[in-house]
Enzyme design. Structure first.
Site, PDB file in Angstrom:
ATOM      1  N   GLU A 142       0.722  -1.277  -0.025  1.00  0.00           N
ATOM      2  CA  GLU A 142      -0.117   0.013  -0.134  1.00  0.00           C
ATOM      3  C   GLU A 142       0.851   1.303  -0.242  1.00  0.00           C
ATOM      4  OE1 GLU A 142      -2.619  -0.486   3.386  1.00  0.00           O
ATOM      5  OE2 GLU A 142      -3.868  -2.183   2.238  1.00  0.00           O
ATOM      6  N   GLU A 249      -5.900 -11.175  -1.130  1.00  0.00           N
ATOM      7  CA  GLU A 249      -7.042 -10.795   0.180  1.00  0.00           C
ATOM      8  C   GLU A 249      -8.178 -10.718  -0.368  1.00  0.00           C
ATOM      9  OE1 GLU A 249      -5.502  -7.688   2.376  1.00  0.00           O
ATOM     10  OE2 GLU A 249      -3.568  -7.795   1.900  1.00  0.00           O
TER      11      GLU A 249
HETATM   12  C1  HAH Z   1      -5.485  -4.967   4.057  1.00  0.00           C
HETATM   13  N1  HAH Z   1      -5.539  -3.509   3.948  1.00  0.00           N
HETATM   14  C2  HAH Z   1      -4.243  -5.356   4.801  1.00  0.00           C
HETATM   15  O1  HAH Z   1      -3.402  -5.633   3.528  1.00  0.00           O
HETATM   16  C3  HAH Z   1      -4.047  -6.542   5.524  1.00  0.00           C
HETATM   17  O2  HAH Z   1      -2.870  -6.693   6.034  1.00  0.00           O
HETATM   18  C4  HAH Z   1      -4.964  -6.523   6.570  1.00  0.00           C
HETATM   19  O3  HAH Z   1      -5.283  -7.074   7.702  1.00  0.00           O
HETATM   20  C5  HAH Z   1      -6.514  -5.901   6.081  1.00  0.00           C
HETATM   21  C6  HAH Z   1      -6.590  -5.504   4.846  1.00  0.00           C
HETATM   22  C7  HAH Z   1      -6.687  -3.134   3.397  1.00  0.00           C
HETATM   23  C8  HAH Z   1      -7.275  -1.497   3.614  1.00  0.00           C
HETATM   24  C9  HAH Z   1      -6.821  -0.906   4.459  1.00  0.00           C
HETATM   25  O4  HAH Z   1      -6.107  -1.636   5.645  1.00  0.00           O
HETATM   26  C10 HAH Z   1      -7.196   0.345   4.936  1.00  0.00           C
HETATM   27  C11 HAH Z   1      -7.884   0.889   3.830  1.00  0.00           C
HETATM   28  C12 HAH Z   1      -8.424   0.493   2.714  1.00  0.00           C
HETATM   29  C13 HAH Z   1      -7.847  -0.963   2.656  1.00  0.00           C
END
Ligand code: HAH
Length: 338
Positions: A142, A249
């Site tokens: 990200e 994911e």
């Molecule tokens: C994901 N982010 C992460 O990669 C993962 O490590 C976590 O457990 C869950 C989701 C998605 C995300 C976020 O954290 C914030 C905003 C939008 C999407």
């Protein structure tokens, strides 16, 4: 109908239906492995594992001179013993990163050299420990901004190191395990303007010979998003760089925005829309089987998912292929029927 499919299914799990296409994985916590019925369910349906949290920087490396290997070791041990693959998640992210990483003893932000040295040590220790047992790593997670007027996210990594931290993270991971498949991982990867920024980043890294081998599309989608067209065009655009693609994911939220209030049940309409969306998604994954090297779900079943608390705390969601009793939902049968 369901009876016929069931009869044909003959004890097969999700992974078996896809064995000639790509591995099918799931994000778990070490606690799942302590319960024999849950671990049997995992072995039946999946042939790849990701740690939902325990390999992230803060949980695994809470203090500069202390690692918490227990949970990660348990997942890798279970996978190795049962012939499952492991995807490592994640080495460099702006969230769930320990505060000590960015500050010195006096509480001041560290400089670039110190931060990169700490990142190098972290990556060498973690990747090195599981060398040969974790086949793929989400190296950077990200890093691209969600703002249209901004390229990289304004994280502490970026504030202290500028753009360089990304390239260094990949080089450190490659030094630590030259055989590991290294990923850039992100969400909203089908959104055209975010997609084009990610493409630009990857192109720049590849042109500079940075060892980035693949892109992870997180796949936190909904019953309405993405469209078949946007998904296909994202996969094609990334694949045109000569890199592989994984869905890292996957879940399909039944909600399309944050304002929809919580509800008590999975409605018939949500079930229908979700079935269609899952059908479209897997149909597309199968079409792009030459570039898609894995599909991983983010959590096991609707019994408990991170979406029960995100983006709305306490709003129960039903995003997966298995219901709260770990039984296959209608969408499951659509996904395995092809
Ligand atoms: C994901 N982010 C992460 O990669 C993962 O490590 C976590 O457990 C869950 C989701 C998605 C995300 C976020 O954290 C914030 C905003 C939008 C999407």
């Amino acid at each position: 109908m369901a009876v016929t499919v069931n009869a044909q299914d003959a004890g097969k799990g999700l992974k078996d239906h896809y064995k000639n296409l790509f591995p099918v994985g799931v994000a778990i916590t070490p606690r799942h492995l302590q319960d024999s019925s849950t671990s049997a369910f995992i072995r039946k349906h999946f042939n790849s594992l990701t740690a939902e949290n325990v390999m992230k920087m803060e949980p695994i490396h809470p203090e500069e001179d202390r690692y918490n290997w227990g949970g990660a070791d348990a997942i890798v041990h279970f996978a190795t013993g049962n012939g499952l693959k492991v995807r490592g998640h994640t080495l460099c992210w702006h969230k769930q990163a320990p505060k000590w990483m960015f500050y010195d003893a006096a509480g001041q932000l560290v400089g670039k050299d110190t931060l990169l040295n700490r990142l190098r040590k972290h990556i060498h220790d973690v990747v090195g420990r599981y060398k040969g047992r974790i086949y793929a790593w989400d190296v950077v997670n990200e890093a691209i901004s969600d703002r249209q007027d901004e390229f990289l996210r304004n994280s502490l990594w970026y504030q202290i190191c500028g753009e360089d931290f990304i390239e260094h993270a990949f080089r450190y991971a490659h030094e630590a395990d030259p055989d590991a498949v290294l990923f850039y991982n992100d969400y909203n990867t089908e959104n055209p303007w975010k997609r084009d920024k990610i493409y630009r980043l990857l192109k720049k890294l590849l042109d500079a010979n940075v060892p980035v081998h693949a892109i992870g599309l997180q796949g936190h989608w909904s019953v309405k998003d993405p469209s078949r067209e946007l998904l296909a065009s994202a996969i094609e655009k990334y694949a045109s760089l000569g890199i592989k693609v994984q869905i890292t994911e996957l879940d399909v939220s039944v909600f399309t925005d944050d304002k929809i209030p919580e509800q008590r049940h999975f409605t018939a309409e949500q079930e229908r829309l979700q079935e269609q969306q899952y059908m479209m998604l897997f149909d597309t994954f199968r079409k792009y089987r030459q570039v898609i090297t894995g599909v991983t779900f983010w959590n096991l079943s609707d019994r408990s998912t991170w979406l029960d608390n995100f983006p709305v705390r306490g709003r129960k969601n039903y995003p997966l292929l298995f219901d709260e009793k770990l039984q296959p939902k209608k969408a499951y049968w659509k996904v395995v029927e092809f």
